[in-house]
Design a protein around this motif. Structure first.
Motif, PDB file in Angstrom:
ATOM      1  N   TYR A  15       0.839  -1.188   0.000  1.00  0.00           N
ATOM      2  CA  TYR A  15       0.000   0.000   0.000  1.00  0.00           C
ATOM      3  C   TYR A  15       0.874   1.237   0.000  1.00  0.00           C
ATOM      4  N   SER A  16       0.264   2.320  -0.362  1.00  0.00           N
ATOM      5  CA  SER A  16       0.957   3.607  -0.346  1.00  0.00           C
ATOM      6  C   SER A  16       0.470   4.392   0.851  1.00  0.00           C
ATOM      7  N   GLN A  17       1.366   5.114   1.462  1.00  0.00           N
ATOM      8  CA  GLN A  17       0.985   5.945   2.590  1.00  0.00           C
ATOM      9  C   GLN A  17       1.410   7.372   2.284  1.00  0.00           C
ATOM     10  N   PHE A  18       0.461   8.274   2.398  1.00  0.00           N
ATOM     11  CA  PHE A  18       0.753   9.681   2.180  1.00  0.00           C
ATOM     12  C   PHE A  18       0.998  10.315   3.533  1.00  0.00           C
ATOM     13  N   GLY A  19       2.089  10.995   3.687  1.00  0.00           N
ATOM     14  CA  GLY A  19       2.405  11.606   4.964  1.00  0.00           C
ATOM     15  C   GLY A  19       2.203  13.104   4.928  1.00  0.00           C
ATOM     16  N   LEU A  20       1.871  13.647   6.068  1.00  0.00           N
ATOM     17  CA  LEU A  20       1.762  15.084   6.205  1.00  0.00           C
ATOM     18  C   LEU A  20       3.074  15.596   6.771  1.00  0.00           C
ATOM     19  N   ALA A  21       3.487  16.730   6.296  1.00  0.00           N
ATOM     20  CA  ALA A  21       4.723  17.310   6.805  1.00  0.00           C
ATOM     21  C   ALA A  21       4.536  17.712   8.264  1.00  0.00           C
ATOM     22  N   ILE A  22       5.515  17.405   9.096  1.00  0.00           N
ATOM     23  CA  ILE A  22       5.478  17.806  10.496  1.00  0.00           C
ATOM     24  C   ILE A  22       6.368  19.031  10.625  1.00  0.00           C
ATOM     25  N   HIS A  23       5.789  20.063  11.159  1.00  0.00           N
ATOM     26  CA  HIS A  23       6.499  21.335  11.275  1.00  0.00           C
ATOM     27  C   HIS A  23       7.106  21.480  12.671  1.00  0.00           C
ATOM     28  N   GLN A  24       8.014  22.414  12.799  1.00  0.00           N
ATOM     29  CA  GLN A  24       8.752  22.608  14.036  1.00  0.00           C
ATOM     30  C   GLN A  24       7.829  22.865  15.224  1.00  0.00           C
ATOM     31  N   ASN A  25       6.765  23.636  15.041  1.00  0.00           N
ATOM     32  CA  ASN A  25       5.874  23.985  16.140  1.00  0.00           C
ATOM     33  C   ASN A  25       4.845  22.895  16.448  1.00  0.00           C
ATOM     34  N   ASP A  26       4.723  21.885  15.609  1.00  0.00           N
ATOM     35  CA  ASP A  26       3.722  20.844  15.823  1.00  0.00           C
ATOM     36  C   ASP A  26       3.944  20.095  17.139  1.00  0.00           C
ATOM     37  N   HIS A  27       5.186  19.798  17.454  1.00  0.00           N
ATOM     38  CA  HIS A  27       5.471  19.048  18.677  1.00  0.00           C
ATOM     39  C   HIS A  27       4.980  19.830  19.898  1.00  0.00           C
ATOM     40  N   GLN A  28       5.273  21.114  19.931  1.00  0.00           N
ATOM     41  CA  GLN A  28       4.856  21.938  21.069  1.00  0.00           C
ATOM     42  C   GLN A  28       3.337  22.020  21.164  1.00  0.00           C
ATOM     43  N   ALA A  29       2.670  22.175  20.026  1.00  0.00           N
ATOM     44  CA  ALA A  29       1.213  22.273  20.027  1.00  0.00           C
ATOM     45  C   ALA A  29       0.590  20.957  20.489  1.00  0.00           C
ATOM     46  N   ARG A  30       1.129  19.845  20.025  1.00  0.00           N
ATOM     47  CA  ARG A  30       0.601  18.545  20.439  1.00  0.00           C
ATOM     48  C   ARG A  30       0.837  18.308  21.930  1.00  0.00           C
ATOM     49  N   ARG A  31       1.984  18.722  22.404  1.00  0.00           N
ATOM     50  CA  ARG A  31       2.295  18.570  23.828  1.00  0.00           C
ATOM     51  C   ARG A  31       1.336  19.412  24.677  1.00  0.00           C
ATOM     52  N   ARG A  32       1.070  20.650  24.246  1.00  0.00           N
ATOM     53  CA  ARG A  32       0.116  21.500  24.964  1.00  0.00           C
ATOM     54  C   ARG A  32      -1.269  20.853  24.988  1.00  0.00           C
TER      55      ARG A  32
END
Length: 172
Positions: A15-32
């Protein structure tokens, strides 16, 4: 897009998997978000039961299947190519899932019964005519409503409609 393969004794999944780009601020937002959710759970132990998840799915009526999330089981890579029309007719279906069950499905159609795409007006009509009345049939005090970032979900008129509904604590 990247390719993944899993091999079994006799079969492999391709199968093919399409990924979304993870940006620098994503980690902080997810942690919050996780810290916020943990705090809510500490205050309201059944907080997880108050989250309502929703989304739409597209179903092509000519038999085409979006293979992004499909697995093809075969002893060899089938190397199959399928020709499809450029603009096949499709049906868009919405539903919501939460601890008390499923709300929907809702089929996006116009007044003549023809399948249509989702826009802000149609989405708000679904919220007004199906979603809110269905929630009113349940003994619901407070809910958090999760939806993705589609334009019809994030339009000011949609957010205002949801905020005006006394059931919702917030929109995720």
């Amino acid at each position: 897009m990247s390719k993944y393969r899993w091999k079994n004794k006799h079969c492999q999944v391709i199968y093919s998997q399409f990924g979304l780009a993870i940006h620098q601020n994503d980690h902080q937002a997810r942690r919050r978000f996780v810290e916020w959710a943990q705090n809510e759970i500490a205050i309201v132990p059944d907080f997880h039961k108050r989250i309502l998840f929703s989304d739409e799915a597209h179903f092509w009526l000519n038999g085409y299947v979006n293979k992004q999330n499909c697995h093809i089981w075969s002893e060899t890579n089938p190397q199959v190519y399928v020709e499809t029309p450029l603009h096949p007719e499709k049906l868009i279906v919405w539903c919501a899932l939460w601890a008390d069950g499923i709300i929907g499905p809702y089929f996006f159609k116009n007044d003549e019964g023809h399948n249509v795409t989702v826009n802000g007006d149609r989405y708000r009509a679904m919220i007004t005519n199906l979603f809110i009345p269905e929630l009113n049939n349940h003994d619901v005090q407070e809910l958090w409503f999760q939806q993705d970032g589609a334009t019809c979900h994030t339009a000011r008129a949609t957010i205002d409609l949801l905020k005006d509904t006394s059931i919702f604590c917030g929109v995720m």
